[in-house]
Design an enzyme around this catalytic site. Sequence first.
Site, PDB file in Angstrom:
ATOM      1  N   TYR A  60       0.850  -1.202   0.000  1.00  0.00           N
ATOM      2  CA  TYR A  60       0.000   0.000   0.000  1.00  0.00           C
ATOM      3  C   TYR A  60       0.876   1.239   0.000  1.00  0.00           C
ATOM      4  CZ  TYR A  60      -4.990  -0.579   0.054  1.00  0.00           C
ATOM      5  OH  TYR A  60      -6.275  -0.774  -0.340  1.00  0.00           O
ATOM      6  N   GLU A  62      -0.489   4.756  -0.498  1.00  0.00           N
ATOM      7  CA  GLU A  62      -1.313   5.967  -0.678  1.00  0.00           C
ATOM      8  C   GLU A  62      -0.463   7.211  -0.480  1.00  0.00           C
ATOM      9  OE1 GLU A  62      -4.914   5.944   1.592  1.00  0.00           O
ATOM     10  OE2 GLU A  62      -5.620   4.138   0.579  1.00  0.00           O
ATOM     11  N   ASP A 206      -6.590  13.824 -24.976  1.00  0.00           N
ATOM     12  CA  ASP A 206      -6.527  12.426 -24.545  1.00  0.00           C
ATOM     13  C   ASP A 206      -5.867  11.684 -25.706  1.00  0.00           C
ATOM     14  OD1 ASP A 206      -7.001   9.733 -24.239  1.00  0.00           O
ATOM     15  OD2 ASP A 206      -9.108   9.935 -23.679  1.00  0.00           O
ATOM     16  N   THR A 232      -3.760   6.391 -21.981  1.00  0.00           N
ATOM     17  CA  THR A 232      -3.587   5.049 -21.429  1.00  0.00           C
ATOM     18  C   THR A 232      -2.167   4.646 -21.793  1.00  0.00           C
ATOM     19  OG1 THR A 232      -4.550   4.143 -23.443  1.00  0.00           O
ATOM     20  CG2 THR A 232      -5.989   4.304 -21.523  1.00  0.00           C
ATOM     21  N   LYS A 235      -1.891   0.979 -25.277  1.00  0.00           N
ATOM     22  CA  LYS A 235      -2.269   0.922 -26.700  1.00  0.00           C
ATOM     23  C   LYS A 235      -0.992   1.005 -27.547  1.00  0.00           C
ATOM     24  CE  LYS A 235      -6.981   2.494 -25.870  1.00  0.00           C
ATOM     25  NZ  LYS A 235      -7.148   3.243 -24.624  1.00  0.00           N
ATOM     26  N   ARG A 241      -1.775  -2.281 -18.816  1.00  0.00           N
ATOM     27  CA  ARG A 241      -3.137  -1.733 -18.928  1.00  0.00           C
ATOM     28  C   ARG A 241      -3.333  -0.701 -17.832  1.00  0.00           C
ATOM     29  NH1 ARG A 241      -7.387  -2.982 -21.824  1.00  0.00           N
ATOM     30  NH2 ARG A 241      -6.046  -4.431 -22.939  1.00  0.00           N
TER      31      ARG A 241
END
Length: 421
Positions: A60, A62, A206, A232, A235, A241
Amino acid sequence: MTGPKYQMHLDAIKQYDPDLFNAIEHEKKRQMDGIELIPSENLVSQAVLEAMGSILNNKYSEGYPGKRYYGGNEFTDVVENLAIDRAKKLFGAQHANVQPLSGSPANMAAYYATMEHGDTFLGMKLTEGGHLSHGHPVNFSGKWFHNVQYGLDRETEMLDYDAIRKLAIQEKPKLILSGYTAYPRSIDFKEFRKICDEVGAVCMADIAHIAGLCVTGVHENPVPFFDIVTTTTHKTLRGPRSGMILCKEEWKEKIDKAVFPGLQGGPHEHIIAGKAVCFKEAMEPAFAEYAKQIVKNAKALADELLAGGCTLASGGTDNHLLLVNTIKSKNLAGKQAETTLDKAGIYCNKNTIPFDERKPWDPSGIRIGTPVLTTRGMQESEMKEVGRFILEALDKPNDDAALSRIRSDVKEFCAGYPFYV
Ligand code: DSN
């Protein structure tokens, strides 16, 4: 020329969970035996897969490097800083946030950083190449904000910058979004910058689909002169991903706060590690060659399909994808064209074409692209063969025997381009 051959290691899964193992093995076989033309997909390297499957999953983290809400983050800080530094260098960005979980969350964070509930922004219509998260009424982006959608020029089926400028002057949007998911032509990002400056709008893109082309100069890279760019990473960039936001220094604080604590909790450091690998790979000269070849292949495939009587939206392509009007080309709706090609071991997705009168669930066309085949090492001559397989299949939508024969031929053809062995 063939791409690399990677050996997957699934020994523990094979032993512990044979059902899952079989599903993954079948999927690997499907990926290797078929012609994958979905333009938003790619095949990642063994190093990217290893990073995603690493023990970084267990932590974790954060917060951000140096400012975490959990102890024990000295090494995840190294991982995340590697990804951030490489992203900045690769894209020429002043700031990079590598925590967004995917494209839509990245867009959501960018909107929340720049707009209030009900503010107006411009985005492209879904049916003409935009994305759900670009303001579609069924999506948070169209529900939470007031989205005004622009479209394409009916004649050229390309962007009409004068029309967008007029709309911007009329609507005075807080933000103008460019960058698309089904637009086969180059985008003049400088023109968008000018329009944004004229109306005082935040200039956002984008670039999920074309990121790999932007970082190699194959397509203009908006990052150095736009306010905020989302993408992203899976691609044309050929990474894990996931998503990412690049922005000017002045947006850094708002973007970081919008991602965490605004929207997300613990970042996925194993995926961030995959991004670090992907950015390193994308800086290699071989990746620039790859990106150039994607476009050469798309143009070669377009030529083959045009010669075979197909109608392409805007008449061709400048990037990695094509939109085939299957109704005009072969009197086949997009859904039937997709199913027909599926039976032949050729994978694409049904897609609306500009000014489509049919619905997105069964539109008038299909969207195809060359990133995966190019990763497998295919070049222009192979695209001729791929084009022939597509045409042959689309000519025989009701002949299962013929489609099954094409499927065998496709499998034999693909065996010449192994990737995962
Ligand atoms: N689903 C992606 C695509 O296929 O273009 C966009 O998010």
